[in-house]
Design an enzyme around this catalytic site. Structure first.
Site, PDB file in Angstrom:
ATOM      1  CB  SER A 210      -8.004  -1.916  -7.029  1.00 47.59           C
ATOM      2  OG  SER A 210      -6.835  -1.132  -6.889  1.00 47.59           O
TER       3      SER A 210
ATOM      4  CG  ASP B  87       0.168  -5.458  -7.911  1.00 44.13           C
ATOM      5  OD1 ASP B  87       0.563  -5.045  -6.799  1.00 44.13           O
ATOM      6  OD2 ASP B  87      -1.036  -5.659  -8.171  1.00 44.13           O
TER       7      ASP B  87
ATOM      8  CG  HIS C 222      -3.571  -4.135  -6.270  1.00 45.98           C
ATOM      9  ND1 HIS C 222      -3.182  -4.308  -7.583  1.00 45.98           N
ATOM     10  CD2 HIS C 222      -4.581  -3.232  -6.283  1.00 45.98           C
ATOM     11  CE1 HIS C 222      -3.930  -3.550  -8.360  1.00 45.98           C
ATOM     12  NE2 HIS C 222      -4.784  -2.884  -7.599  1.00 45.98           N
TER      13      HIS C 222
END
Length: 260
Positions: free
Chosen positions: A37, A234, A237
């Site tokens: 990601s 978070d 990320h």
């Protein structure tokens, strides 16, 4: 009249779908964006990320070329955002005004390194990360020359078991990509995880050590530091400014390799 208009619209759409830079193949430099990601990008898209650059193109999900802007990836459309790819490409194009950059987005959020092997299926995105990347890179190489792979992955392997075998698997991945893509010295840059992730996941330090050691064991590879980069809230990320900065660091790594 309606038929004529419909035909004109169809032709226009077809031209847009098959567009690509009007530049010799040797000057269209291609880069695969692979990993999970943080390569795909989860930063908030801002106005600067939407501004297209005539020297930066992206291979779409349908294997067609279009001018790039964030988000580049489509692994998880509901959450994709700013990653390092776009800023990397702009920095590379700025360094050499005679080339055009083509990005090949292949990163898959959440994917462990084990699914980056031939035939491996990743259920959350219903994809075959490695096989899909090879297929997309092969398709892209009809238009340009493959110049490197950007890799950012490791969060999904940051546990007591997976981290221990990461170094061997990463080295095998590089060699496998090179063999399948028929580029025995293809440059490969691996990004490290930032301090904020290491603080919460101690075994991520083992992953970072493996990435740092990669250039010692495999030629034409680079490790890219994530030192000082920030998270988006978070704890996993990169925020948008950090993702852009990481992209510039990837570009610096490729430029340094060229000078060796």
């Amino acid at each position: 009249m309606k038929l004529v208009l419909s035909l004109l619209l169809l032709v226009t759409l077809n031209q847009a779908a098959t567009a690509q830079p009007n530049i010799p193949k040797k000057k269209f430099h291609l880069y695969v964006l692979a990993g999970q990601s943080n390569m795909a990008g989860r930063g908030v898209v801002e106005e600067q990320d939407k501004v297209k650059n005539p020297k930066v193109w992206v291979l779409t999900k349908n294997n067609t070329w279009e001018l790039a802007s964030d988000p580049l990836h489509f692994d998880k459309p509901e959450v994709t955002g700013v990653g390092p790819g776009f800023s990397f490409a702009k920095a590379m194009a700025e360094k050499d005004t005679n080339i055009v950059i083509g990005l090949i987005p292949c990163a898959v959020g959440g994917s462990p390194i084990d699914v980056w092997e031939p035939g491996k299926y990743y259920e959350p995105t219903k994809s075959h990360p490695y096989d899909d990347a090879v297929a997309r890179a092969t398709a892209a190489m009809k238009s340009g020359e493959l110049k490197g792979i950007l890799w950012h992955q490791g969060e999904s392997d940051s546990d007591s078991l997976k981290s221990q075998s990461y170094e061997a698997k990463l080295e095998a991945l590089v060699k496998r990509f090179r063999k399948r893509l028929k580029k025995k010295s293809l440059p490969f840059a691996a990004g490290m995880m930032a301090e904020y992730y290491l603080d919460l996941h101690p075994y991520a330090k083992t992953i970072n050590a493996a990435i740092l050691n990669l250039p010692k064991h495999v030629k034409n590879t680079m490790s890219v530091s994530a030192s000082g980069l920030k998270e988006k809230g978070d704890k996993t990320h990169f925020d948008s400014p950090s993702a852009r900065e990481l992209g510039r660091r990837y570009a610096e790594a490729f430029q340094e390799l060229k000078q060796k």
